[in-house]
Design a protein around this motif. Structure first.
Motif, mmCIF file in Angstrom:
data_model
loop_
_atom_site.group_PDB
_atom_site.id
_atom_site.type_symbol
_atom_site.label_atom_id
_atom_site.label_comp_id
_atom_site.label_asym_id
_atom_site.label_seq_id
_atom_site.Cartn_x
_atom_site.Cartn_y
_atom_site.Cartn_z
ATOM 1 N N LEU A 43 3.643 -4.799 5.843
ATOM 2 C CA LEU A 43 4.823 -5.121 5.036
ATOM 3 C C LEU A 43 5.740 -6.060 5.802
ATOM 4 O O LEU A 43 6.256 -7.037 5.247
ATOM 5 N N GLN A 44 5.946 -5.753 7.085
ATOM 6 C CA GLN A 44 6.819 -6.586 7.906
ATOM 7 C C GLN A 44 6.240 -7.980 8.101
ATOM 8 O O GLN A 44 6.965 -8.966 8.050
ATOM 9 N N GLN A 45 4.949 -8.061 8.313
ATOM 10 C CA GLN A 45 4.332 -9.352 8.593
ATOM 11 C C GLN A 45 4.163 -10.209 7.344
ATOM 12 O O GLN A 45 4.417 -11.412 7.375
ATOM 13 N N ASP A 46 3.714 -9.608 6.253
ATOM 14 C CA ASP A 46 3.332 -10.378 5.073
ATOM 15 C C ASP A 46 4.315 -10.291 3.916
ATOM 16 O O ASP A 46 4.132 -10.959 2.905
ATOM 17 N N GLY A 47 5.337 -9.445 4.048
ATOM 18 C CA GLY A 47 6.304 -9.275 2.980
ATOM 19 C C GLY A 47 5.827 -8.259 1.963
ATOM 20 O O GLY A 47 4.752 -7.670 2.095
ATOM 21 N N CYS A 48 6.665 -8.057 0.955
ATOM 22 C CA CYS A 48 6.340 -7.079 -0.078
ATOM 23 C C CYS A 48 6.919 -7.508 -1.411
ATOM 24 O O CYS A 48 7.771 -8.378 -1.486
ATOM 25 N N VAL A 49 6.435 -6.870 -2.446
ATOM 26 C CA VAL A 49 6.920 -7.122 -3.791
ATOM 27 C C VAL A 49 8.278 -6.442 -3.934
ATOM 28 O O VAL A 49 8.415 -5.243 -3.648
ATOM 29 N N SER A 50 9.266 -7.179 -4.358
ATOM 30 C CA SER A 50 10.607 -6.620 -4.533
ATOM 31 C C SER A 50 10.573 -5.433 -5.485
ATOM 32 O O SER A 50 9.965 -5.491 -6.549
ATOM 33 N N GLY A 51 11.204 -4.346 -5.067
ATOM 34 C CA GLY A 51 11.285 -3.159 -5.906
ATOM 35 C C GLY A 51 10.069 -2.262 -5.872
ATOM 36 O O GLY A 51 10.026 -1.235 -6.548
ATOM 37 N N SER A 52 9.063 -2.620 -5.072
ATOM 38 C CA SER A 52 7.863 -1.793 -5.033
ATOM 39 C C SER A 52 8.089 -0.543 -4.194
ATOM 40 O O SER A 52 8.966 -0.486 -3.341
ATOM 41 N N GLY A 122 2.214 -17.302 -7.364
ATOM 42 C CA GLY A 122 3.598 -17.742 -7.254
ATOM 43 C C GLY A 122 4.608 -16.647 -7.603
ATOM 44 O O GLY A 122 5.773 -16.957 -7.897
ATOM 45 N N LEU A 123 4.189 -15.401 -7.550
ATOM 46 C CA LEU A 123 5.100 -14.301 -7.867
ATOM 47 C C LEU A 123 5.955 -13.968 -6.629
ATOM 48 O O LEU A 123 5.530 -14.193 -5.500
ATOM 49 N N PRO A 124 7.144 -13.427 -6.850
ATOM 50 C CA PRO A 124 8.089 -13.255 -5.738
ATOM 51 C C PRO A 124 7.672 -12.180 -4.724
ATOM 52 O O PRO A 124 7.195 -11.110 -5.082
ATOM 53 N N VAL A 125 7.888 -12.533 -3.459
ATOM 54 C CA VAL A 125 7.648 -11.647 -2.322
ATOM 55 C C VAL A 125 8.881 -11.762 -1.434
ATOM 56 O O VAL A 125 9.425 -12.843 -1.259
ATOM 57 N N GLU A 126 9.290 -10.641 -0.867
ATOM 58 C CA GLU A 126 10.452 -10.680 0.032
ATOM 59 C C GLU A 126 10.074 -10.130 1.400
ATOM 60 O O GLU A 126 9.129 -9.347 1.528
ATOM 61 N N GLY A 127 10.818 -10.562 2.411
ATOM 62 C CA GLY A 127 10.726 -9.985 3.729
ATOM 63 C C GLY A 127 9.578 -10.436 4.610
ATOM 64 O O GLY A 127 9.345 -9.817 5.630
ATOM 65 N N ALA A 128 8.851 -11.466 4.276
ATOM 66 C CA ALA A 128 7.771 -11.919 5.162
ATOM 67 C C ALA A 128 8.374 -12.521 6.425
ATOM 68 O O ALA A 128 9.347 -13.257 6.352
ATOM 69 N N SER A 129 7.781 -12.159 7.566
ATOM 70 C CA SER A 129 8.303 -12.714 8.816
ATOM 71 C C SER A 129 7.581 -13.977 9.211
ATOM 72 O O SER A 129 6.597 -14.354 8.675
#
Length: 129
Positions: A43-52, A122-129
């Protein structure tokens, strides 16, 4: 007869619904749940789907069982009123997890292609480092 992991994943996919990333995104917007079964480092490295909702695959059964003493209310409270769309990196863990959830009484589907397909669409992802 013993099965390989690949055979187990194939069986799970054959017995479980699938959804495209876009269909899962639309379902989440309508109140359904995206369940990410990747490990915290992913999750930290690749990000995650908002609200998941994030529950690593290794603890899924205890978190999905309302009587386990370790249940995750954000999941168990939705068992009867929402579809659960399961996501991992590429789809194998999601297939096993969605199949397990179906056996536990959830309406679960595998998000085809995992997070990579989500990003490719192209769907939103948040938090990718």
């Amino acid at each position: 007869m013993a099965q390989t992991m690949e055979e187990m994943v194939e069986t799970a996919r054959a017995q479980t619904k699938t959804a495209s990333p876009q269909d899962a995104h639309d379902a989440a917007a309508a109140g359904h749940v995206i369940l990410d079964v990747r490990e915290p480092g992913e999750l930290q490295q690749d990000g995650c789907v908002s609200g998941s909702l994030h529950l690593p695959r290794g603890v899924l059964e205890s978190k999905a069982d309302p009587d386990s003493g370790a249940a995750e209310a954000a999941l168990t409270s939705r068992r009867d009123d929402a579809g659960i769309y399961v996501l991992c990196a590429s789809g194998a863990r999601a297939a096993l997890a969605a199949h397990t959830l179906c056996q536990m009484g959830y309406d679960a589907a595998i998000i085809e292609g995992g997070l990579q397909a989500w990003k490719d669409d192209g769907l939103p992802v948040e938090g990718a480092s």
